[in-house]
Write a protein that holds these residues in place. Structure first.
Motif, mmCIF file in Angstrom:
data_model
loop_
_atom_site.group_PDB
_atom_site.id
_atom_site.type_symbol
_atom_site.label_atom_id
_atom_site.label_comp_id
_atom_site.label_asym_id
_atom_site.label_seq_id
_atom_site.Cartn_x
_atom_site.Cartn_y
_atom_site.Cartn_z
ATOM 1 N N ALA A 288 0.826 -1.210 0.000
ATOM 2 C CA ALA A 288 0.000 0.000 0.000
ATOM 3 C C ALA A 288 0.858 1.255 0.000
ATOM 4 O O ALA A 288 1.913 1.315 0.628
ATOM 5 N N GLY A 289 0.365 2.271 -0.686
ATOM 6 C CA GLY A 289 1.093 3.531 -0.745
ATOM 7 C C GLY A 289 0.785 4.458 0.408
ATOM 8 O O GLY A 289 1.497 5.443 0.614
ATOM 9 N N GLU A 290 -0.267 4.188 1.151
ATOM 10 C CA GLU A 290 -0.636 5.072 2.258
ATOM 11 C C GLU A 290 -1.379 4.271 3.323
ATOM 12 O O GLU A 290 -1.779 3.126 3.118
ATOM 13 N N TRP A 291 -1.584 4.939 4.456
ATOM 14 C CA TRP A 291 -2.299 4.325 5.565
ATOM 15 C C TRP A 291 -3.799 4.373 5.335
ATOM 16 O O TRP A 291 -4.306 5.334 4.757
ATOM 17 N N SER A 292 -4.499 3.369 5.816
ATOM 18 C CA SER A 292 -5.951 3.348 5.803
ATOM 19 C C SER A 292 -6.458 3.313 7.241
ATOM 20 O O SER A 292 -5.891 2.618 8.085
ATOM 21 N N GLU A 293 -7.527 4.065 7.509
ATOM 22 C CA GLU A 293 -8.147 4.029 8.832
ATOM 23 C C GLU A 293 -9.276 3.009 8.824
ATOM 24 O O GLU A 293 -10.168 3.060 7.966
ATOM 25 N N LEU A 294 -9.231 2.068 9.742
ATOM 26 C CA LEU A 294 -10.255 1.031 9.788
ATOM 27 C C LEU A 294 -11.567 1.602 10.301
ATOM 28 O O LEU A 294 -11.589 2.414 11.231
ATOM 29 N N PRO A 295 -12.688 1.183 9.724
ATOM 30 C CA PRO A 295 -13.984 1.646 10.228
ATOM 31 C C PRO A 295 -14.253 1.094 11.622
ATOM 32 O O PRO A 295 -13.920 -0.054 11.925
ATOM 33 N N SER A 296 -14.839 1.917 12.466
ATOM 34 C CA SER A 296 -15.176 1.507 13.821
ATOM 35 C C SER A 296 -16.258 0.433 13.804
ATOM 36 O O SER A 296 -17.275 0.563 13.116
ATOM 37 N N LEU A 297 -16.046 -0.642 14.566
ATOM 38 C CA LEU A 297 -17.023 -1.728 14.652
ATOM 39 C C LEU A 297 -17.836 -1.684 15.939
ATOM 40 O O LEU A 297 -18.831 -2.391 16.059
ATOM 41 N N TYR A 298 -17.406 -0.848 16.895
ATOM 42 C CA TYR A 298 -18.067 -0.822 18.207
ATOM 43 C C TYR A 298 -18.269 0.624 18.670
ATOM 44 O O TYR A 298 -17.686 1.068 19.658
ATOM 45 N N PRO A 299 -19.098 1.386 17.975
ATOM 46 C CA PRO A 299 -19.220 2.817 18.298
ATOM 47 C C PRO A 299 -19.748 3.099 19.695
ATOM 48 O O PRO A 299 -19.532 4.197 20.222
ATOM 49 N N HIS A 300 -20.431 2.145 20.337
ATOM 50 C CA HIS A 300 -20.968 2.400 21.677
ATOM 51 C C HIS A 300 -19.986 2.001 22.783
ATOM 52 O O HIS A 300 -20.312 2.122 23.963
ATOM 53 N N LEU A 301 -18.780 1.557 22.411
ATOM 54 C CA LEU A 301 -17.791 1.155 23.414
ATOM 55 C C LEU A 301 -16.572 2.067 23.336
ATOM 56 O O LEU A 301 -15.440 1.627 23.152
ATOM 57 N N ARG A 302 -16.800 3.359 23.500
ATOM 58 C CA ARG A 302 -15.722 4.332 23.321
ATOM 59 C C ARG A 302 -15.317 5.067 24.592
ATOM 60 O O ARG A 302 -14.175 5.438 24.733
ATOM 61 N N ASP A 303 -16.227 5.332 25.496
ATOM 62 C CA ASP A 303 -15.898 6.047 26.727
ATOM 63 C C ASP A 303 -16.527 5.274 27.872
ATOM 64 O O ASP A 303 -17.499 5.711 28.472
ATOM 65 N N VAL A 304 -15.975 4.099 28.139
ATOM 66 C CA VAL A 304 -16.669 3.133 28.990
ATOM 67 C C VAL A 304 -15.744 2.591 30.088
ATOM 68 O O VAL A 304 -15.661 1.381 30.291
ATOM 69 N N ARG A 305 -15.030 3.471 30.780
ATOM 70 C CA ARG A 305 -14.225 3.029 31.915
ATOM 71 C C ARG A 305 -15.121 2.272 32.887
ATOM 72 O O ARG A 305 -16.232 2.710 33.206
ATOM 73 N N GLY A 306 -14.670 1.115 33.331
ATOM 74 C CA GLY A 306 -15.502 0.249 34.148
ATOM 75 C C GLY A 306 -16.090 -0.901 33.368
ATOM 76 O O GLY A 306 -16.821 -1.736 33.913
ATOM 77 N N LEU A 307 -15.762 -0.974 32.076
ATOM 78 C CA LEU A 307 -16.290 -2.036 31.220
ATOM 79 C C LEU A 307 -15.855 -3.420 31.710
ATOM 80 O O LEU A 307 -16.580 -4.397 31.538
ATOM 81 N N GLY A 308 -14.691 -3.517 32.353
ATOM 82 C CA GLY A 308 -14.251 -4.794 32.894
ATOM 83 C C GLY A 308 -15.185 -5.306 33.976
ATOM 84 O O GLY A 308 -15.438 -6.513 34.082
ATOM 85 N N ALA A 309 -15.708 -4.395 34.801
ATOM 86 C CA ALA A 309 -16.674 -4.791 35.820
ATOM 87 C C ALA A 309 -17.983 -5.232 35.179
ATOM 88 O O ALA A 309 -18.628 -6.179 35.636
#
Length: 372
Positions: A288-309
């Motif tokens: 590849a000649g450049e970087w590609s950004e992967l599409p987000s697969l989990y948009p609702h898991l972005r600001d979820v500190r405490g997800l381990g609990a």
């Protein structure tokens, strides 16, 4: 759930455990300062606030204890919770010594209970999205990595940052857990050897905010460390972690102040700072000649500190093994303790533990509030 420790990080935990996910319900909070526990209880509609940990542990309406106390208290409180018959999710580190970590995980196993430790960011959007690309073979066979978590540290904004600059905190036990956990999870490999070297550029720092602003405190550990590490599968890499670096140009500027690069026979994947659940994941194949950004697969898991609990609660409800379990948490913790000891001894240290088979990834397409 019963939550112990109502300091700064408890707000984001309580918001997610009470307001975001369906599997969890905090029935009681406790803190050494009763007024702080009462403030959190009122803010997040928790029925009971206590200043007694034994009283919380004796309650029948607590199945999981969430331990958010200072690192020096993690072992004592988690052990008491296990002895009281409660499952435990604790903030990092798991304990202060490897012997303590082994004792906690052994006690949980003997009593048929679950114990797991932060970080939980391996369950968030960025790392789960990257997992799909790596598992699909996009980068080929992984053989190397670099990881960095370079920032100025919390002294300027944390109202009580002293404990983060003493044994139990610092760049190894406070920052490196995110990098170590992400690599173990994504590469499905255990660490085998580590060598670490550090420096302490500041012997004293000043608190920058809150009621103690302007007070000076001693720095009790190295705040810049460099490590070389070896993993199963003929994988090797290096890491830099610091709480003394105000600026860096390492990595893509969109990747905040921390990041990981994983190198494979067919390409490279770049992850955002693993201390966060979100951020851009970049991929580039050999051709590849450049970087590609992967599409987000989990948009609702972005600001979820405490997800381990939440994951621990979901595993109990669904009667399945948790994705972050005692074996995973202990291995990550052992790597960290050997980094600390290696920094003191300046010798290569071996890692004796290993992780078990990795469970299924987080399902794609979940609705907000769901986690299975």
């Amino acid at each position: 759930m019963g939550l112990i420790g109502c300091g700064v990080i408890s707000k984001v935990y309580l918001n997610n455990l009470q307001n975001v996910f369906d599997a969890t319900n905090v029935t009681v909070v406790a803190d050494g300062r009763l007024e702080r526990a009462q403030e959190r209880a009122a803010e997040f509609e928790v029925p009971t606030a206590l200043d007694s940990i034994p009283d919380l542990l004796s309650r029948d309406d607590v199945e999981i204890v969430v331990n958010l106390t200072a690192p020096a208290q993690h072992f004592e409180i988690s052990k008491a919770a296990l002895l009281a018959g409660k499952n435990v999710y604790t903030e990092k580190p798991l304990a202060l010594t490897l012997q303590e970590g082994v004792e906690l995980t052994r006690l949980a196993e003997e009593r048929g209970l679950l114990i797991a430790s932060a970080p939980d960011t391996i369950l968030g959007d960025a790392i789960q999205t990257a997992r799909h690309a790596i598992d699909a073979g996009w980068i080929g066979k992984p053989f190397g990595f670099t990881g960095h978590a370079l920032w100025a540290g919390p002294a300027s904004w944390h109202p009580s940052p002293e404990f983060l600059y003493q044994p139990g905190g610092g760049p190894i036990l406070d920052n490196a857990p995110y990098t170590i956990a992400a690599l173990v999870y994504l590469l499905e490999a255990s660490f085998r050897r580590v060598a670490t070297f550090g420096s302490r550029p500041f012997k004293e720092l000043t608190i920058g905010s809150g009621r103690k602003a302007g007070q000076k405190f001693p720095v009790g550990l190295d705040t810049f460390v460099a490590s070389a590490l070896e993993m199963d599968g003929d994988i090797a890499g290096s890491m830099l972690h610091s709480m003394s670096v105000p600026h860096t140009k390492l990595g893509d500027p969109r990747q905040k102040d921390m990041g990981i690069e994983i190198y494979g026979t067919n390409g490279t994947i770049i992850l955002p700072g693993p201390a966060f659940h979100d951020g851009a994941v970049l991929f580039r194949s050999k051709e590849a000649g450049e970087w590609s950004e992967l599409p987000s697969l989990y948009p609702h898991l972005r600001d979820v500190r405490g997800l381990g609990a939440v994951e621990l609660a979901s595993s109990l409800l669904e009667k399945r093994a948790p994705r972050i379990d005692a074996k995973f948490s202990l291995h990550v913790f052992e790597v960290l303790t050997q980094m600390v000891e290696g920094n003191d001894s300046k010798l290569v240290h071996n890692i004796g533990s290993s992780v078990g088979p990795r469970g299924a990834g987080v399902p794609i397409g979940l609705e907000p509030g769901q986690f299975a």
